[in-house]
Design a protein around this motif. Sequence first.
Motif, PDB file in Angstrom:
ATOM      1  N   ILE A  14       0.161   3.801  13.147  1.00 57.87           N
ATOM      2  CA  ILE A  14       0.546   2.498  13.480  1.00 57.87           C
ATOM      3  C   ILE A  14      -0.464   1.520  13.289  1.00 57.87           C
ATOM      4  CG2 ILE A  14       1.354   1.409  15.743  1.00 57.87           C
ATOM      5  CD1 ILE A  14       3.522   3.179  14.369  1.00 57.87           C
ATOM      6  N   ASP A  15      -1.745   1.991  13.550  1.00 56.46           N
ATOM      7  CA  ASP A  15      -2.836   1.028  13.470  1.00 56.46           C
ATOM      8  C   ASP A  15      -2.780   0.364  11.936  1.00 56.46           C
ATOM      9  OD1 ASP A  15      -3.467   1.332  16.005  1.00 56.46           O
ATOM     10  OD2 ASP A  15      -5.078   2.612  15.523  1.00 56.46           O
ATOM     11  N   ASN A  16      -2.809   1.099  11.250  1.00 57.69           N
ATOM     12  CA  ASN A  16      -2.607   0.920   9.588  1.00 57.69           C
ATOM     13  C   ASN A  16      -1.738  -0.131   9.413  1.00 57.69           C
ATOM     14  OD1 ASN A  16      -4.789   2.026   8.668  1.00 57.69           O
ATOM     15  ND2 ASN A  16      -3.904   3.919   8.012  1.00 57.69           N
TER      16      ASN A  16
ATOM     17  N   VAL B 283      -6.725   0.447  -1.178  1.00 59.31           N
ATOM     18  CA  VAL B 283      -6.847   1.870  -0.957  1.00 59.31           C
ATOM     19  C   VAL B 283      -5.227   2.241  -1.215  1.00 59.31           C
ATOM     20  CG1 VAL B 283      -6.948   4.377   0.355  1.00 59.31           C
ATOM     21  CG2 VAL B 283      -8.928   2.353   0.322  1.00 59.31           C
ATOM     22  N   VAL B 284      -4.671   2.159  -2.584  1.00 59.52           N
ATOM     23  CA  VAL B 284      -3.195   2.241  -2.902  1.00 59.52           C
ATOM     24  C   VAL B 284      -2.858   3.461  -3.058  1.00 59.52           C
ATOM     25  CG1 VAL B 284      -2.936  -0.208  -3.099  1.00 59.52           C
ATOM     26  CG2 VAL B 284      -3.341   1.398  -4.894  1.00 59.52           C
ATOM     27  N   ALA B 285      -3.705   4.602  -3.481  1.00 63.45           N
ATOM     28  CA  ALA B 285      -3.603   5.891  -4.159  1.00 63.45           C
ATOM     29  C   ALA B 285      -2.370   6.707  -3.442  1.00 63.45           C
ATOM     30  CB  ALA B 285      -4.927   6.743  -4.117  1.00 63.45           C
ATOM     31  N   PRO B 286      -2.516   6.874  -2.065  1.00 64.77           N
ATOM     32  CA  PRO B 286      -1.625   7.616  -1.463  1.00 64.77           C
ATOM     33  C   PRO B 286      -0.199   7.296  -1.761  1.00 64.77           C
ATOM     34  CG  PRO B 286      -3.420   7.245   0.214  1.00 64.77           C
ATOM     35  CD  PRO B 286      -3.588   6.516  -1.153  1.00 64.77           C
ATOM     36  N   ALA B 287       0.030   5.897  -1.510  1.00 64.67           N
ATOM     37  CA  ALA B 287       1.623   5.249  -1.838  1.00 64.67           C
ATOM     38  C   ALA B 287       1.710   5.297  -3.226  1.00 64.67           C
ATOM     39  CB  ALA B 287       1.466   3.751  -1.379  1.00 64.67           C
TER      40      ALA B 287
ATOM     41  N   ALA C  56       5.281  -0.442  -0.204  1.00 63.80           N
ATOM     42  CA  ALA C  56       4.039  -0.189   0.339  1.00 63.80           C
ATOM     43  C   ALA C  56       2.746  -0.460  -0.588  1.00 63.80           C
ATOM     44  CB  ALA C  56       3.843   1.557   0.486  1.00 63.80           C
ATOM     45  N   VAL C  57       2.761  -0.420  -1.750  1.00 59.78           N
ATOM     46  CA  VAL C  57       1.669  -0.640  -2.597  1.00 59.78           C
ATOM     47  C   VAL C  57       1.389  -2.146  -2.620  1.00 59.78           C
ATOM     48  CG1 VAL C  57       0.938  -0.678  -5.070  1.00 59.78           C
ATOM     49  CG2 VAL C  57       1.714   1.266  -4.206  1.00 59.78           C
ATOM     50  N   ILE C  58       2.675  -2.928  -2.589  1.00 57.31           N
ATOM     51  CA  ILE C  58       2.383  -4.418  -2.513  1.00 57.31           C
ATOM     52  C   ILE C  58       1.992  -4.611  -1.217  1.00 57.31           C
ATOM     53  CG2 ILE C  58       3.747  -6.399  -2.266  1.00 57.31           C
ATOM     54  CD1 ILE C  58       5.566  -4.856  -4.689  1.00 57.31           C
ATOM     55  N   THR C  59       2.214  -3.994  -0.139  1.00 56.50           N
ATOM     56  CA  THR C  59       1.949  -4.675   1.106  1.00 56.50           C
ATOM     57  C   THR C  59       0.417  -4.091   1.357  1.00 56.50           C
ATOM     58  OG1 THR C  59       3.974  -4.189   2.210  1.00 56.50           O
ATOM     59  CG2 THR C  59       2.121  -3.961   3.738  1.00 56.50           C
ATOM     60  N   HIS C  60      -0.195  -3.135   0.747  1.00 56.44           N
ATOM     61  CA  HIS C  60      -1.528  -2.816   0.815  1.00 56.44           C
ATOM     62  C   HIS C  60      -2.382  -3.993  -0.156  1.00 56.44           C
ATOM     63  CE1 HIS C  60      -2.477   1.003   2.248  1.00 56.44           C
ATOM     64  NE2 HIS C  60      -1.032   1.424   2.200  1.00 56.44           N
ATOM     65  N   LEU C  61      -2.032  -4.270  -1.217  1.00 54.92           N
ATOM     66  CA  LEU C  61      -2.586  -5.373  -1.840  1.00 54.92           C
ATOM     67  C   LEU C  61      -2.637  -6.849  -1.428  1.00 54.92           C
ATOM     68  CD1 LEU C  61      -1.509  -4.283  -5.626  1.00 54.92           C
ATOM     69  CD2 LEU C  61      -3.630  -3.787  -4.424  1.00 54.92           C
TER      70      LEU C  61
ATOM     71  N   PHE D 121      -1.696  -4.230   8.394  1.00 55.79           N
ATOM     72  CA  PHE D 121      -1.221  -4.973   7.041  1.00 55.79           C
ATOM     73  C   PHE D 121      -0.145  -5.785   7.361  1.00 55.79           C
ATOM     74  CE2 PHE D 121      -2.426  -0.461   5.156  1.00 55.79           C
ATOM     75  CZ  PHE D 121      -3.591  -0.991   5.036  1.00 55.79           C
ATOM     76  N   GLY D 122       0.111  -6.079   8.668  1.00 54.63           N
ATOM     77  CA  GLY D 122       0.893  -7.007   9.179  1.00 54.63           C
ATOM     78  C   GLY D 122       2.511  -6.837   9.074  1.00 54.63           C
ATOM     79  N   VAL D 123       2.897  -5.423   9.255  1.00 59.77           N
ATOM     80  CA  VAL D 123       3.976  -5.104   9.354  1.00 59.77           C
ATOM     81  C   VAL D 123       4.549  -5.229  10.967  1.00 59.77           C
ATOM     82  CG1 VAL D 123       5.593  -3.053   9.245  1.00 59.77           C
ATOM     83  CG2 VAL D 123       3.667  -3.166   7.437  1.00 59.77           C
ATOM     84  N   PRO D 124       5.535  -6.036  11.127  1.00 62.57           N
ATOM     85  CA  PRO D 124       6.280  -6.125  12.558  1.00 62.57           C
ATOM     86  C   PRO D 124       6.586  -4.774  13.124  1.00 62.57           C
ATOM     87  CG  PRO D 124       7.260  -7.585  10.866  1.00 62.57           C
ATOM     88  CD  PRO D 124       6.304  -6.677  10.011  1.00 62.57           C
TER      89      PRO D 124
END
Length: 115
Positions: free
Chosen positions: A31-33, A93-97, A82-87, A37-40
């Motif tokens: 939830i913190d992550n 740190v997009v490796a997991p997604a 998810a990758v786009i949201t990280h970027l 990242f701005g996810v409502p």
Amino acid sequence: MFIAYAVVAALLALALSASAFFTFTRNPQIIDNMTRFGVPESWFPWLAAAKAAGAIGLLVGLAVPALGEAAAIGVILYFLGAVITHLRAKDYVVAPAAVLALLAAAALVLRIASA
């Protein structure tokens, strides 16, 4: 090819199920992550449901090829998002997604090849 699909689909479904569970139960780290990242917060149940649906679809895809293909496409799109949201949040740190998106792509290719 079917056995390879079954293995990849099962492992990906396990990862998706765990991620959905942690999101549904509001695991602080997840939830913190997502909040950072701005996810409502109102999106959390929907995102968890999408992951759970992807896991179920991949497993049902063992018997129904079209559903397995559709689920794999959905999971690919989810993790590309998810990758786009990280970027966009300038978190590189997009490796997991990215790995999960690639596993879903492998599942799609294997499901198509085994049909």
